[in-house]
Enzyme design. Sequence first.
Site, short mmCIF file in Angstrom:
data_model
loop_
_atom_site.label_atom_id
_atom_site.label_comp_id
_atom_site.label_asym_id
_atom_site.label_seq_id
_atom_site.Cartn_x
_atom_site.Cartn_y
_atom_site.Cartn_z
N GLY A 1 0.82 -1.21 0.00
CA GLY A 1 0.00 0.00 0.00
C GLY A 1 0.86 1.25 0.00
N SER A 2 0.41 2.27 0.75
CA SER A 2 1.02 3.61 0.66
C SER A 2 2.45 3.68 1.15
CB SER A 2 0.16 4.61 1.42
OG SER A 2 -1.10 4.76 0.79
N THR A 3 2.93 2.70 1.94
CA THR A 3 4.34 2.73 2.34
C THR A 3 5.25 2.60 1.13
OG1 THR A 3 4.27 0.34 2.77
CG2 THR A 3 3.91 1.81 4.66
#
Length: 559
Positions: free
Chosen positions: A290-292
């Site tokens: 995801g956003s990491t």
Amino acid sequence: LFEMEKRLFLVFCLFLILFLSITLRLFYWQVASFESLKLIALQQTNISSVIKAGRGSIFSADNSPLVINQPAYLVFAEPKNIKDKQSTIGKLAEILSLDAASVSAKFTTDKLSWIPIAEKVEAETAEKLNTAKLAGIGLAQDDKRFYPEASMAAHLLGFVGKNQNGEDQGYFGLEGYYDDQLKGRNGYLKEDRDISGNPIIAGERTFVEAEKGRDLILSLDRTVQYIIEDKLKKGLEKYGAIGGSVIVMDPYKGSILGMASMPGYDPSKRLEFDLSLYKNPAISSSFEPGSTFKVLVMAAAVNENKVEADTEFDEKGPVEIGKYQIKTWNQEYHGRIKVPEIIQYSSNVGMVFIGEKLGSENLLKYIRDLGFGQLTDIDLQDEGTPNLRPIDKWYAIDFATTSFGQGIAATPLQMIRAVAAIANGGELVKPSVVSKIRDNNGKIISLDHKIERRIYNTESASLVKEMMVQAVEKGETKFLKPIGIRVAGKTGTAQIPIAGHYDTEKTIASFVGFLPADKPKFIMLVTLREPTSSPWGSETAAPLFFTIARDLIAYFKIQ
């Protein structure tokens, strides 16, 4: 006279035949069958006994024991010396706390001169057997592994079991990876004995001493490990997650300071746990980051001079990619924003813009260079990796979703190693757990830390590091950060792919960060699987990250 001569001739022939028979028989025994008969004789008179080598111990960074040997015994039977089999079986079952039927099943034949009954029997039980003085029952030294810290770092340590030959062998984690170093070398005693089994004084005797296995000294910090296990356990309960992992690593050396995954198991009682729990999820289970993942793609675009800090993007609404529509995670749009704000707002549509600027070929190059789709070669057995899809299977929508961390999978270890390249100024490190090996003479062998390759230049890493600091200070986690310490970090929330589609209710929440941002003491990744209190990383994994970070700040005396 003729008759007498005939009889003498017959007697002569008989003696000749008898002589030839004896000669041939002697030739057969002394020449033709010499080697085989010699072997039989040696087997009957030359007795060999194995002297088991002690297994090496495992110590934490402060030289505290994590795994050592505890005196234990092998219980065996010599059927020919047992006077009352049924009575002996009953007493064995009682003392060993075994079912009488299972003990009786070991005595299925009288042809064996030696039968193993029970292994790794503790000293207290062995003493009871000695007191019982059961004829035909003996004890042999058979050390067992003892864990002074109980189940701490179980996934990291692994355990010792039996291989197909009935020999001790390490499985999983360090016990499996360093089995050859830990198990040492068995010795033996060979000596000639007479028909009664007594040593022949003038016979041959050969003694080779057993060589104890080497000790492992880890980079693992006991205090760090205790903190992350304690907080992870409480975090799973608080956020209603079915599982989770925490990794704490030195971003410059790749040394693992702590690694915990739950649910776990107790290696001293491993048979009471499901086999699936033996694997370490931190190095073998995969998830969509995801956003990491956004910070890695952003760093690549900056490194390739495709965008700069003041590059602007018009976040005016959803983006169309073929028949697909990509939206922001909260469906809020901020108009014209600069590149650092794409990370701050965790904008999916903004990352599609960054991915397009970077280009598909560069994106794939950086994904490979960062080690995704490959083993990190950490010194733990049973590491796994999800495979990257073939190049000809990448479509426009795949490049778009990968830019914000969906449609690509990684292990937690792969993810923390990749982000460490931003934390340390641009280099990809090789993660490791063992820092030193100690041999029988006390000699210490220090293991070198390896830098795999440079990924980003120092300036690019510094710029994205600052973006991550601003994401913490101005983003969803601004109320969580400790006062006075700059923390670089990024939340992640990814839906779980099931049967070709994403489950809208099940997510993996994560937070990766390092501090102090300018010269990190550690980098940490927290992942929570299917939290029920909230699906968002900012409301589950991030609070857990900062809860752990506060304890580590105090422990490391970070100011």
